[in-house]
Motif scaffolding. Structure first.
Motif, PDB file in Angstrom:
ATOM      1  N   LEU A   1      -8.878   3.281  -6.044  1.00 44.71           N
ATOM      2  CA  LEU A   1      -9.758   4.429  -6.251  1.00 44.71           C
ATOM      3  C   LEU A   1     -10.597   4.253  -7.516  1.00 44.71           C
ATOM      4  O   LEU A   1     -11.806   4.507  -7.516  1.00 44.71           O
TER       5      LEU A   1
ATOM      6  N   TRP B   1      -3.050   2.467  -4.928  1.00 40.83           N
ATOM      7  CA  TRP B   1      -4.132   3.340  -4.476  1.00 40.83           C
ATOM      8  C   TRP B   1      -4.947   3.879  -5.646  1.00 40.83           C
ATOM      9  O   TRP B   1      -6.170   4.036  -5.535  1.00 40.83           O
ATOM     10  N   LEU B   2      -4.310   4.163  -6.753  1.00 44.14           N
ATOM     11  CA  LEU B   2      -5.049   4.624  -7.928  1.00 44.14           C
ATOM     12  C   LEU B   2      -5.968   3.533  -8.467  1.00 44.14           C
ATOM     13  O   LEU B   2      -7.093   3.809  -8.876  1.00 44.14           O
TER      14      LEU B   2
ATOM     15  N   PHE C   1       0.798  -1.220   0.000  1.00 41.14           N
ATOM     16  CA  PHE C   1       0.000   0.000   0.000  1.00 41.14           C
ATOM     17  C   PHE C   1       0.834   1.274   0.000  1.00 41.14           C
ATOM     18  O   PHE C   1       0.293   2.362   0.007  1.00 41.14           O
ATOM     19  N   GLU C   2       2.138   1.141  -0.025  1.00 37.90           N
ATOM     20  CA  GLU C   2       3.005   2.312  -0.136  1.00 37.90           C
ATOM     21  C   GLU C   2       3.101   2.789  -1.581  1.00 37.90           C
ATOM     22  O   GLU C   2       3.469   3.925  -1.832  1.00 37.90           O
ATOM     23  N   ASP C   3       2.752   1.931  -2.510  1.00 34.54           N
ATOM     24  CA  ASP C   3       2.829   2.244  -3.933  1.00 34.54           C
ATOM     25  C   ASP C   3       1.583   3.028  -4.344  1.00 34.54           C
ATOM     26  O   ASP C   3       0.452   2.600  -4.121  1.00 34.54           O
ATOM     27  N   SER C   4       1.773   4.189  -4.952  1.00 34.34           N
ATOM     28  CA  SER C   4       0.625   5.020  -5.340  1.00 34.34           C
ATOM     29  C   SER C   4      -0.203   4.376  -6.446  1.00 34.34           C
ATOM     30  O   SER C   4      -1.396   4.646  -6.560  1.00 34.34           O
ATOM     31  N   THR C   5       0.391   3.512  -7.243  1.00 28.43           N
ATOM     32  CA  THR C   5      -0.352   2.833  -8.303  1.00 28.43           C
ATOM     33  C   THR C   5      -1.453   1.964  -7.707  1.00 28.43           C
ATOM     34  O   THR C   5      -2.565   1.904  -8.235  1.00 28.43           O
TER      35      THR C   5
END
Length: 103
Positions: free
Chosen positions: A23, A19-20, A13-17
């Protein structure tokens, strides 16, 4: 990449991908599904929309078989059959009620 690094999935969950993607799935797919369902109520009956929603698991299994070459188990076939029988029973019951046949 090793997701089980230090016996923790926290690094995932540290990877922004990630989270995108979450979302997108949460907002775009869910919102679009509900929006289309509500818009369809303007054009077809609520009963037809509800029956189509009941068919979604069966249609998902069919498309995953065709597009992703997924295998459907015996339990999957039985479940799909039960869903389709329920949909057909409701359609037939509605036809009896609309024609006035009270058998």
């Amino acid at each position: 990449r090793n997701l089980m690094n230090n016996n923790c999935l926290c690094n995932l969950f540290e990877d922004s991908t990630v989270w995108l993607i979450i979302l997108y799935l949460a907002v775009a797919c869910t919102a679009a599904g509900y929006l289309l369902q509500n818009l369809s109520l303007r054009y077809i009956s609520p009963k037809a929309v509800a029956l189509l929603q009941c068919a979604c698991p069966v249609l998902t299994a069919v498309f995953s078989f065709i597009l992703l070459h997924e295998k459907l188990t015996v339990a999957g076939f039985v479940g799909a059959g039960i869903i389709l029988l329920g949909i057909m029973a409701e359609i037939l019951q509605g036809e009896k009620e609309s024609t006035g046949d009270k058998r």
